[in-house]
Write an enzyme that holds these catalytic residues in place. Structure first.
Site, mmCIF file in Angstrom:
data_model
loop_
_atom_site.group_PDB
_atom_site.id
_atom_site.type_symbol
_atom_site.label_atom_id
_atom_site.label_comp_id
_atom_site.label_asym_id
_atom_site.label_seq_id
_atom_site.Cartn_x
_atom_site.Cartn_y
_atom_site.Cartn_z
ATOM 1 N N LYS A 161 32.494 50.402 33.760
ATOM 2 C CA LYS A 161 31.478 50.352 34.822
ATOM 3 C C LYS A 161 30.201 51.068 34.330
ATOM 4 O O LYS A 161 29.918 51.037 33.137
ATOM 5 C CB LYS A 161 32.038 50.920 36.124
ATOM 6 C CG LYS A 161 33.352 50.208 36.513
ATOM 7 C CD LYS A 161 33.830 50.497 37.893
ATOM 8 C CE LYS A 161 35.128 49.738 38.154
ATOM 9 N NZ LYS A 161 35.637 49.925 39.506
ATOM 10 N N GLU A 181 32.522 44.519 42.809
ATOM 11 C CA GLU A 181 31.298 45.315 42.997
ATOM 12 C C GLU A 181 30.058 44.435 42.868
ATOM 13 O O GLU A 181 29.054 44.652 43.544
ATOM 14 C CB GLU A 181 31.285 46.479 41.988
ATOM 15 C CG GLU A 181 32.261 47.563 42.415
ATOM 16 C CD GLU A 181 32.890 48.344 41.281
ATOM 17 O OE1 GLU A 181 32.361 48.332 40.159
ATOM 18 O OE2 GLU A 181 33.945 48.974 41.530
ATOM 19 N N GLU A 213 41.976 41.827 41.977
ATOM 20 C CA GLU A 213 41.602 43.202 42.299
ATOM 21 C C GLU A 213 41.373 43.334 43.803
ATOM 22 O O GLU A 213 40.276 43.019 44.295
ATOM 23 C CB GLU A 213 40.316 43.588 41.560
ATOM 24 C CG GLU A 213 40.443 43.589 40.059
ATOM 25 C CD GLU A 213 39.449 44.552 39.403
ATOM 26 O OE1 GLU A 213 39.898 45.354 38.591
ATOM 27 O OE2 GLU A 213 38.250 44.497 39.721
ATOM 28 N N SER A 242 43.095 50.983 40.779
ATOM 29 C CA SER A 242 43.792 52.267 40.613
ATOM 30 C C SER A 242 45.020 52.173 39.712
ATOM 31 O O SER A 242 46.049 52.774 39.986
ATOM 32 C CB SER A 242 44.167 52.855 41.981
ATOM 33 O OG SER A 242 42.999 53.108 42.737
ATOM 34 N N HIS A 260 33.119 40.460 39.427
ATOM 35 C CA HIS A 260 33.767 41.705 39.857
ATOM 36 C C HIS A 260 33.394 41.961 41.321
ATOM 37 O O HIS A 260 32.278 41.659 41.740
ATOM 38 C CB HIS A 260 33.309 42.868 38.964
ATOM 39 C CG HIS A 260 34.118 44.109 39.196
ATOM 40 N ND1 HIS A 260 33.879 44.949 40.251
ATOM 41 C CD2 HIS A 260 35.186 44.611 38.530
ATOM 42 C CE1 HIS A 260 34.770 45.940 40.216
ATOM 43 N NE2 HIS A 260 35.570 45.754 39.181
ATOM 44 N N GLY A 307 39.202 52.191 42.920
ATOM 45 C CA GLY A 307 38.596 53.517 42.930
ATOM 46 C C GLY A 307 39.034 54.382 44.097
ATOM 47 O O GLY A 307 38.443 55.422 44.368
ATOM 48 N N ASN A 344 37.402 48.658 32.037
ATOM 49 C CA ASN A 344 36.071 48.416 32.589
ATOM 50 C C ASN A 344 35.411 49.776 32.827
ATOM 51 O O ASN A 344 35.772 50.468 33.770
ATOM 52 C CB ASN A 344 36.206 47.622 33.904
ATOM 53 C CG ASN A 344 34.865 47.425 34.592
ATOM 54 O OD1 ASN A 344 33.814 47.733 34.032
ATOM 55 N ND2 ASN A 344 34.902 46.916 35.826
HETATM 56 P P1 13P Z 1 39.808 51.589 39.320
HETATM 57 O O1 13P Z 1 40.869 51.478 38.252
HETATM 58 O O2 13P Z 1 38.902 52.767 39.117
HETATM 59 O O3 13P Z 1 40.399 51.512 40.695
HETATM 60 O O4 13P Z 1 38.848 50.311 39.164
HETATM 61 C C1 13P Z 1 39.413 49.047 39.130
HETATM 62 C C2 13P Z 1 38.370 48.075 38.745
HETATM 63 O O5 13P Z 1 37.492 47.767 39.509
HETATM 64 C C3 13P Z 1 38.422 47.523 37.385
HETATM 65 O O6 13P Z 1 37.505 46.493 37.247
#
Ligand code: 13P
Length: 261
Positions: free
Chosen positions: A14, A104, A174, A220, A102, A180, A12
């Site tokens: 982003k 976010e 997640e 992560s 997601h 992150g 992803n």
């Molecule tokens: P990270 O791997 O940067 O923690 O992000 C995970 C994520 O949100 C994947 O959709």
């Protein structure tokens, strides 16, 4: 015995990489992976909308067995929804997987389980596969409410779907506190929650759906921790954020098996 589930490793991206950078990244990733690396694993990349056409062109021109994915979609097919992208538009670009719900999007853009459900249905209507994300906050985990939160997200996001449809879905666990942050759920905690999710699917949609649904872990995931996470019986892949921006790191995650002891 049901057939083993093929792990799905998804990157992803982003809101990173313009379309020039996207072309470079996908070319480097294609180069870093050998044909046999795809034998036991499915791979998808999820660039921003503006990069999809460029990435599609590279994948097709070189016959690269990486599936194209999107990060979001609007639930309607077309209409007066300024700034939105529909599932039929994604389908026309040979998108196979679409991330919906997601954290976010849930946290920053107020997406509810009901909306995530509508988006999942829109993706399915175009013969694409939704990757439906669920996960708890740190506060919810500390309060012992993680399993309940995830249960309500699974029930709400998958409401009304038939058992055979649920069996073909991808879910992504997640935990929000691990995204992150560099903090990963321990493989035991991740396994426990993924097993919980599979149990919930079994209770609501039956044993075949539970055996078929693929459950990714995200938060992560790095080359160093992927082998241990992937060794867990109920973890069927990874949804990778930061580490997917580096083609070499992402290729090492795809090849997690080579690093398993
Ligand atoms: P990270 O791997 O940067 O923690 O992000 C995970 C994520 O949100 C994947 O959709």
């Amino acid at each position: 015995m049901p057939e083993a589930r093929t792990p799905l490793i998804s990157g992803n991206w982003k809101m990173n990489h313009n379309h020039f950078e996207a072309i470079q990244t996908i070319q480097k990733l294609a180069y870093a992976l050998n044909p046999e690396d795809y034998d036991h694993v499915d791979v998808s990349v999820h660039p921003p909308f503006t990069d999809l056409r460029s990435v599609q062109t590279v994948l097709q021109a070189d016959d690269v067995p990486i599936s194209l994915g999107a990060q979001n979609v609007h639930q309607e097919k077309s209409g007066a929804f300024t700034g939105e992208i529909s599932a039929p538009m994604l389908q026309k670009l040979d998108v196979s997987y679409v991330i919906v719900g997601h954290s976010e999007r849930r946290e920053l853009f107020g997406e509810t389980d009901e909306l995530v459900n509508a988006k999942a249905l829109a993706v399915l209507a175009e013969q694409m596969t939704p990757i439906v994300c669920v996960g708890e906050t740190l506060e919810e985990r500390r309060a012992g409410r993680a399993e309940g939160k995830v249960a309500s997200q699974v029930a709400g996001s998958l409401a009304g779907l038939a058992p055979d449809v649920v069996g073909g879905l991808v879910l992504a666990y997640e935990p929000i506190w691990a995204i992150g942050t560099g903090e990963t759920a321990s493989s035991e905690d991740a396994q426990q929650m993924c097993a919980h999710i599979r149990r919930l699917v079994g209770e609501q949609w039956g044993a075949d759906a539970a055996a078929g649904v693929r459950i990714q872990y995200g938060g992560s995931v790095k080359p160093a921790n992927a082998p241990e996470l992937m060794a867990e019986p109920d973890i069927d892949g990874a949804l990778v954020g930061g580490a997917s921006l580096d083609p070499d790191d992402f290729a090492r995650i795809v090849n997690f098996r080579l690093y398993q002891t």
